[in-house]
Design a protein around this motif. Structure first.
Motif, PDB file in Angstrom:
ATOM      1  N   MET A 104     -17.647 -45.294  -6.937  1.00  0.00           N
ATOM      2  CA  MET A 104     -15.961 -45.146  -5.566  1.00  0.00           C
ATOM      3  C   MET A 104     -17.007 -44.136  -5.103  1.00  0.00           C
ATOM      4  N   MET A 105     -17.615 -43.244  -4.795  1.00  0.00           N
ATOM      5  CA  MET A 105     -18.210 -41.758  -4.381  1.00  0.00           C
ATOM      6  C   MET A 105     -19.316 -43.350  -3.409  1.00  0.00           C
ATOM      7  N   GLY A 106     -19.566 -44.433  -3.575  1.00  0.00           N
ATOM      8  CA  GLY A 106     -21.027 -44.425  -2.461  1.00  0.00           C
ATOM      9  C   GLY A 106     -21.966 -44.446  -3.404  1.00  0.00           C
ATOM     10  N   PHE A 107     -22.016 -44.074  -3.879  1.00  0.00           N
ATOM     11  CA  PHE A 107     -23.411 -43.721  -4.839  1.00  0.00           C
ATOM     12  C   PHE A 107     -24.105 -44.880  -6.541  1.00  0.00           C
ATOM     13  N   SER A 108     -23.912 -45.577  -6.343  1.00  0.00           N
ATOM     14  CA  SER A 108     -24.283 -46.951  -7.302  1.00  0.00           C
ATOM     15  C   SER A 108     -25.032 -47.509  -6.961  1.00  0.00           C
ATOM     16  N   MET A 109     -26.022 -47.040  -5.928  1.00  0.00           N
ATOM     17  CA  MET A 109     -27.555 -47.982  -5.747  1.00  0.00           C
ATOM     18  C   MET A 109     -28.126 -46.435  -6.287  1.00  0.00           C
ATOM     19  N   VAL A 180     -10.120 -47.213 -21.594  1.00  0.00           N
ATOM     20  CA  VAL A 180      -9.656 -46.544 -20.945  1.00  0.00           C
ATOM     21  C   VAL A 180     -10.073 -44.850 -20.883  1.00  0.00           C
ATOM     22  N   VAL A 181     -10.217 -44.610 -21.577  1.00  0.00           N
ATOM     23  CA  VAL A 181     -10.719 -42.954 -21.500  1.00  0.00           C
ATOM     24  C   VAL A 181     -11.402 -42.518 -20.297  1.00  0.00           C
ATOM     25  N   GLY A 182     -12.350 -43.605 -20.072  1.00  0.00           N
ATOM     26  CA  GLY A 182     -13.246 -43.565 -18.929  1.00  0.00           C
ATOM     27  C   GLY A 182     -12.863 -43.346 -18.097  1.00  0.00           C
ATOM     28  N   PHE A 183     -11.679 -44.904 -17.704  1.00  0.00           N
ATOM     29  CA  PHE A 183     -10.796 -45.088 -15.884  1.00  0.00           C
ATOM     30  C   PHE A 183     -10.094 -44.101 -16.427  1.00  0.00           C
ATOM     31  N   MET A 184      -9.693 -43.238 -17.339  1.00  0.00           N
ATOM     32  CA  MET A 184      -8.860 -41.852 -16.878  1.00  0.00           C
ATOM     33  C   MET A 184      -9.721 -40.495 -16.978  1.00  0.00           C
ATOM     34  N   ILE A 185     -11.088 -39.941 -17.313  1.00  0.00           N
ATOM     35  CA  ILE A 185     -11.371 -39.086 -16.183  1.00  0.00           C
ATOM     36  C   ILE A 185     -11.635 -39.448 -15.110  1.00  0.00           C
ATOM     37  N   ALA A 186     -11.837 -40.995 -14.624  1.00  0.00           N
ATOM     38  CA  ALA A 186     -12.887 -40.981 -13.234  1.00  0.00           C
ATOM     39  C   ALA A 186     -11.379 -40.952 -12.256  1.00  0.00           C
ATOM     40  N   PHE A 187     -10.017 -41.181 -13.159  1.00  0.00           N
ATOM     41  CA  PHE A 187      -9.201 -41.587 -12.202  1.00  0.00           C
ATOM     42  C   PHE A 187      -9.467 -41.017 -10.418  1.00  0.00           C
ATOM     43  N   ILE A 189     -10.722 -39.167  -8.770  1.00  0.00           N
ATOM     44  CA  ILE A 189     -11.495 -39.710  -7.748  1.00  0.00           C
ATOM     45  C   ILE A 189     -11.176 -40.994  -7.656  1.00  0.00           C
ATOM     46  N   ILE A 190     -11.043 -42.120  -8.007  1.00  0.00           N
ATOM     47  CA  ILE A 190     -10.387 -43.423  -7.972  1.00  0.00           C
ATOM     48  C   ILE A 190      -9.576 -43.438  -7.022  1.00  0.00           C
ATOM     49  N   ALA A 191      -8.067 -42.329  -7.844  1.00  0.00           N
ATOM     50  CA  ALA A 191      -7.216 -42.292  -6.610  1.00  0.00           C
ATOM     51  C   ALA A 191      -7.053 -41.928  -5.253  1.00  0.00           C
ATOM     52  N   LEU A 192      -8.155 -40.374  -5.206  1.00  0.00           N
ATOM     53  CA  LEU A 192      -8.446 -39.935  -4.207  1.00  0.00           C
ATOM     54  C   LEU A 192      -9.356 -41.311  -3.149  1.00  0.00           C
ATOM     55  N   ALA A 193     -10.115 -41.310  -3.804  1.00  0.00           N
ATOM     56  CA  ALA A 193     -11.159 -42.699  -3.067  1.00  0.00           C
ATOM     57  C   ALA A 193     -10.022 -44.667  -1.985  1.00  0.00           C
ATOM     58  N   TRP A 194      -8.682 -44.368  -2.816  1.00  0.00           N
ATOM     59  CA  TRP A 194      -8.003 -45.358  -2.782  1.00  0.00           C
ATOM     60  C   TRP A 194      -7.619 -44.298  -1.517  1.00  0.00           C
ATOM     61  N   LEU A 195      -7.085 -43.092  -1.275  1.00  0.00           N
ATOM     62  CA  LEU A 195      -5.862 -42.497  -0.323  1.00  0.00           C
ATOM     63  C   LEU A 195      -7.209 -42.341   0.928  1.00  0.00           C
ATOM     64  N   ALA A 196      -8.267 -42.235   0.767  1.00  0.00           N
ATOM     65  CA  ALA A 196      -9.268 -41.873   1.984  1.00  0.00           C
ATOM     66  C   ALA A 196      -9.185 -43.459   2.012  1.00  0.00           C
ATOM     67  N   ASP A 197      -9.788 -44.118   1.655  1.00  0.00           N
ATOM     68  CA  ASP A 197      -9.749 -45.564   2.391  1.00  0.00           C
ATOM     69  C   ASP A 197      -7.895 -46.325   3.264  1.00  0.00           C
ATOM     70  N   ILE A 198      -6.934 -46.022   2.569  1.00  0.00           N
ATOM     71  CA  ILE A 198      -6.222 -45.669   3.549  1.00  0.00           C
ATOM     72  C   ILE A 198      -5.658 -45.562   4.728  1.00  0.00           C
ATOM     73  N   ILE A 199      -6.284 -43.853   4.519  1.00  0.00           N
ATOM     74  CA  ILE A 199      -6.183 -43.236   5.738  1.00  0.00           C
ATOM     75  C   ILE A 199      -7.377 -43.749   7.305  1.00  0.00           C
TER      76      ILE A 199
END
Length: 254
Positions: A104-109, A180-187, A189-199
């Protein structure tokens, strides 16, 4: 116990099985299975703790023949493997969350070799993995495992461990829980990334001259780091809780 009595076939086979129980523990479980620990050190540790816990070893209950000894060794290896899988599934919630955060931060590479697992891993996952390892050391997980092995000697006879249906069901449940727990920990930043993409998408529609690559991505990365720092303590607390729950289940194997 006299010196001549400990060199009988029963005690020699018991020593070998106890050695494989500790060897499987050091190969499969977090902390002990760290790739930076040389195999010779792990074998030496297994041999040392076998000598230390030898006096706690209960009488051997298997027949002394080649077939039963081989089956008993496999049983001990499966015992250590089962412990390792249960603990690693609980530990990997943090690395799974780190992979999602990196994406989500663009650091996957941006990846590097993780010193614990020996595989290439995004840098956020590697950072969280190393911090998680320090959390495991802070709660004395390595001491828990040694005490667990000592307790298991009286509850699970050497060579007497069996893979049950309940154990398989728990491993499947732990694997789904890791997602499930891994997604919960990352949520956050996921929500922030989606909000930033919308903005940013709205800005590009209203202001075509807005350069997303030059302005948008650095802002997204900076804010994501701020959220990661703010939620870091919670993520480590969740990891600690997951490891404690996994260890509580291990005691149910008795």
């Amino acid at each position: 116990m006299t010196w001549p009595s400990i060199f009988t076939d029963t005690y020699i086979v018991g020593f070998i099985l106890l050695f494989f129980r500790f060897a499987a523990l050091f190969i499969a479980t977090p902390i002990f299975s760290h790739k930076n620990i040389p195999p010779t050190i792990k074998v030496s540790m297994a041999f040392f703790f076998t000598i230390v816990f030898y006096s706690s070893m209960p009488p051997l209950e298997i027949e002394i023949n080649i077939a039963s000894i081989i089956l008993a060794i496999l049983s001990e290896l499966f015992f250590g493997l089962a412990i390792g899988i249960i603990l690693l599934l609980s530990y990997n919630v943090i690395t799974f969350a780190g992979g999602i955060i990196s994406f989500m931060m663009g650091f996957s590479m941006a990846s590097a070799i993780d010193p614990q697992s020996g595989v290439s891993m995004p840098i956020i996952s590697q950072f969280l993995s190393l911090m998680g390892l320090m959390v495991l050391l802070s709660i004395d997980l390595h001491h828990w495992m040694l005490l667990y092995i000592n307790k298991s000697l009286s509850a699970i006879p050497l060579g007497g461990f069996l893979m049950t249906e309940n154990l398989f069901n728990y491993i499947i449940l732990a694997a789904s829980n890791m997602l499930v727990v891994g997604f919960m920990i990352a949520f956050p930043i996921i929500a922030l990334a989606w909000l930033a993409d919308i903005i940013f998408g709205m800005l590009m529609k209203t202001m075509p001259q807005f350069n997303l690559l030059v302005i948008g991505f650095p802002i997204k990365i900076m804010v994501s780091f701020m959220v990661l720092i703010a939620t870091f303590a919670s993520a480590m607390l969740i990891l600690k809780t997951q490891m404690q729950e996994a260890f509580n289940y291990l005691e149910m194997l008795f």
